[in-house]
Scaffold this motif. Structure first.
Motif, PDB file in Angstrom:
ATOM      1  N   ILE A 248       0.880   4.288  -2.833  1.00  0.00           N
ATOM      2  CA  ILE A 248       0.733   5.725  -2.563  1.00  0.00           C
ATOM      3  C   ILE A 248       1.913   6.498  -3.141  1.00  0.00           C
ATOM      4  CG2 ILE A 248       0.686   7.455  -0.720  1.00  0.00           C
ATOM      5  CD1 ILE A 248      -0.941   5.490   0.956  1.00  0.00           C
ATOM      6  N   GLU A 249       3.112   5.960  -2.995  1.00  0.00           N
ATOM      7  CA  GLU A 249       4.291   6.621  -3.552  1.00  0.00           C
ATOM      8  C   GLU A 249       4.217   6.692  -5.074  1.00  0.00           C
ATOM      9  OE1 GLU A 249       7.346   4.173  -1.959  1.00  0.00           O
ATOM     10  OE2 GLU A 249       7.429   5.218  -0.023  1.00  0.00           O
ATOM     11  N   ALA A 250       3.578   5.690  -5.695  1.00  0.00           N
ATOM     12  CA  ALA A 250       3.475   5.661  -7.155  1.00  0.00           C
ATOM     13  C   ALA A 250       2.468   6.672  -7.685  1.00  0.00           C
ATOM     14  CB  ALA A 250       3.093   4.250  -7.621  1.00  0.00           C
ATOM     15  N   LEU A 251       1.641   7.248  -6.815  1.00  0.00           N
ATOM     16  CA  LEU A 251       0.669   8.241  -7.268  1.00  0.00           C
ATOM     17  C   LEU A 251       1.352   9.524  -7.746  1.00  0.00           C
ATOM     18  CD1 LEU A 251      -2.030   7.943  -4.429  1.00  0.00           C
ATOM     19  CD2 LEU A 251      -2.252   7.130  -6.783  1.00  0.00           C
ATOM     20  N   ALA A 252       2.460   9.888  -7.109  1.00  0.00           N
ATOM     21  CA  ALA A 252       3.081  11.192  -7.360  1.00  0.00           C
ATOM     22  C   ALA A 252       3.474  11.427  -8.817  1.00  0.00           C
ATOM     23  CB  ALA A 252       4.283  11.378  -6.434  1.00  0.00           C
ATOM     24  N   PRO A 253       4.157  10.501  -9.490  1.00  0.00           N
ATOM     25  CA  PRO A 253       4.565  10.785 -10.873  1.00  0.00           C
ATOM     26  C   PRO A 253       3.397  11.015 -11.832  1.00  0.00           C
ATOM     27  CG  PRO A 253       5.796   8.929  -9.977  1.00  0.00           C
ATOM     28  CD  PRO A 253       4.691   9.213  -9.021  1.00  0.00           C
ATOM     29  N   THR A 254       2.241  10.427 -11.540  1.00  0.00           N
ATOM     30  CA  THR A 254       1.100  10.525 -12.452  1.00  0.00           C
ATOM     31  C   THR A 254       0.091  11.576 -12.010  1.00  0.00           C
ATOM     32  OG1 THR A 254       1.340   8.186 -13.020  1.00  0.00           O
ATOM     33  CG2 THR A 254      -0.766   9.220 -13.541  1.00  0.00           C
TER      34      THR A 254
ATOM     35  N   ASP B 202       2.388  -4.097 -11.412  1.00  0.00           N
ATOM     36  CA  ASP B 202       3.172  -3.356 -10.429  1.00  0.00           C
ATOM     37  C   ASP B 202       2.436  -2.059 -10.100  1.00  0.00           C
ATOM     38  OD1 ASP B 202       3.729  -1.467 -12.448  1.00  0.00           O
ATOM     39  OD2 ASP B 202       5.646  -2.402 -12.944  1.00  0.00           O
ATOM     40  N   GLN B 203       2.885  -1.386  -9.050  1.00  0.00           N
ATOM     41  CA  GLN B 203       2.149  -0.212  -8.570  1.00  0.00           C
ATOM     42  C   GLN B 203       2.059   0.890  -9.623  1.00  0.00           C
ATOM     43  OE1 GLN B 203       3.904  -2.126  -6.626  1.00  0.00           O
ATOM     44  NE2 GLN B 203       2.697  -2.432  -4.768  1.00  0.00           N
TER      45      GLN B 203
ATOM     46  N   ARG C  76       0.836  -1.208   0.000  1.00  0.00           N
ATOM     47  CA  ARG C  76       0.000   0.000   0.000  1.00  0.00           C
ATOM     48  C   ARG C  76       0.870   1.257   0.000  1.00  0.00           C
ATOM     49  NH1 ARG C  76      -2.914  -3.069   3.945  1.00  0.00           N
ATOM     50  NH2 ARG C  76      -2.253  -1.705   5.649  1.00  0.00           N
ATOM     51  N   ARG C  77       1.972   1.210   0.736  1.00  0.00           N
ATOM     52  CA  ARG C  77       2.866   2.372   0.765  1.00  0.00           C
ATOM     53  C   ARG C  77       3.470   2.623  -0.617  1.00  0.00           C
ATOM     54  NH1 ARG C  77       5.401   1.284   4.995  1.00  0.00           N
ATOM     55  NH2 ARG C  77       4.511   2.899   6.335  1.00  0.00           N
ATOM     56  N   ARG C  78       3.873   1.562  -1.285  1.00  0.00           N
ATOM     57  CA  ARG C  78       4.440   1.728  -2.634  1.00  0.00           C
ATOM     58  C   ARG C  78       3.392   2.246  -3.615  1.00  0.00           C
ATOM     59  NH1 ARG C  78       6.881  -3.030  -0.874  1.00  0.00           N
ATOM     60  NH2 ARG C  78       5.399  -4.350  -2.007  1.00  0.00           N
TER      61      ARG C  78
END
Length: 229
Positions: free
Chosen positions: A119-125, A198-199, A115-117
């Motif tokens: 959330i972190e993957a949201l930033a670039p998009t 993947d995330q 889940r943490r990964r």
């Protein structure tokens, strides 16, 4: 002797599970729990009022119970209890149950990382989330813009992630109900999803879905405002 009418109908007790010194806080970075978290097996054995004793005692009623805070990590209600065989004693039953619980604990810890990964993957998009759960990583919110339409996307990330996909709720930044509450969409979980992605791909698929869905939501908001007039 105690008259049969005065005898209890059942015997109820709780059995502590997992090691006595097991520390759930070590599974969660920055965990706020100050009280030790525990899991118990509630056991209720029925007592027969018959004067004759059965050679095979009745099976007990079993239920897992836990301290309330533990639900932030996982729910004992999701644990499928092993079957109770005729003639079984509690000492025979507990090892299989504790093995299932240990597996659940491992999966719950891994799910936090997943889940943490996500959330972190949201930033670039989507851009950096404006709100996020930093401990259990069960929710996040991003600000999105489509033309002149501005809205929030709330992600409710389930404990069973990635087996279960996040539930999305859109919230308009420009439309309110008659009581001044921002208009929100119904929960959305019918978008393309695979736990094998993947995330980064999960986020990209959600973004592509919302590119069209936000137009439907914009119309939903406009219609709601029109109905208020």
């Amino acid at each position: 002797m105690v008259p049969s009418a005065d005898r209890p109908d059942e015997v109820k007790f709780a059995v502590p599970l997992l090691d006595a010194d097991f520390d759930f806080t070590k599974l969660v970075q920055g965990c706020p729990w100050r009280v030790p978290q525990k899991i118990h097996l509630q056991v209720i054995f029925p007592i027969s009022r018959s004067s004759s004793y059965s050679s095979v005692p009745s099976a007990p009623r079993l239920k897992l119970i836990s301290t309330p805070d533990l639900k932030s990590l996982f729910s004992v209600e999701d644990v499928k209890l092993p079957p109770w065989s005729n003639g079984m004693c509690l000492a025979e039953y507990l090892p299989a149950l504790e093995e299932s619980l240990n597996l659940l604990v491992v999966e719950a810890s891994a799910s936090i990382g997943a889940r943490r990964r996500f959330i972190e993957a949201l930033a670039p998009t989507f851009g950096r989330p404006i709100e996020a759960d930093p401990i259990f990583c069960k929710r996040a919110t991003v600000l999105s813009i489509s033309g002149i339409f501005t809205f929030l996307v709330h992600f409710a990330i389930p404990l069973q992630f990635p087996k279960q996909q996040p539930v999305l709720t859109l919230q308009s930044s420009q439309h309110c109900n008659a009581d001044g509450t921002p208009i929100t969409s119904p929960p959305i979980n019918d978008y393309p999803w695979s736990p094998r992605w993947d995330q980064a791909e999960m986020v990209e698929r959600i973004y592509d879905f919302l590119t069209d869905e936000c137009q439907n939501f914009k119309k939903f908001c406009s219609d709601a405002i029109t109905q208020q007039k």
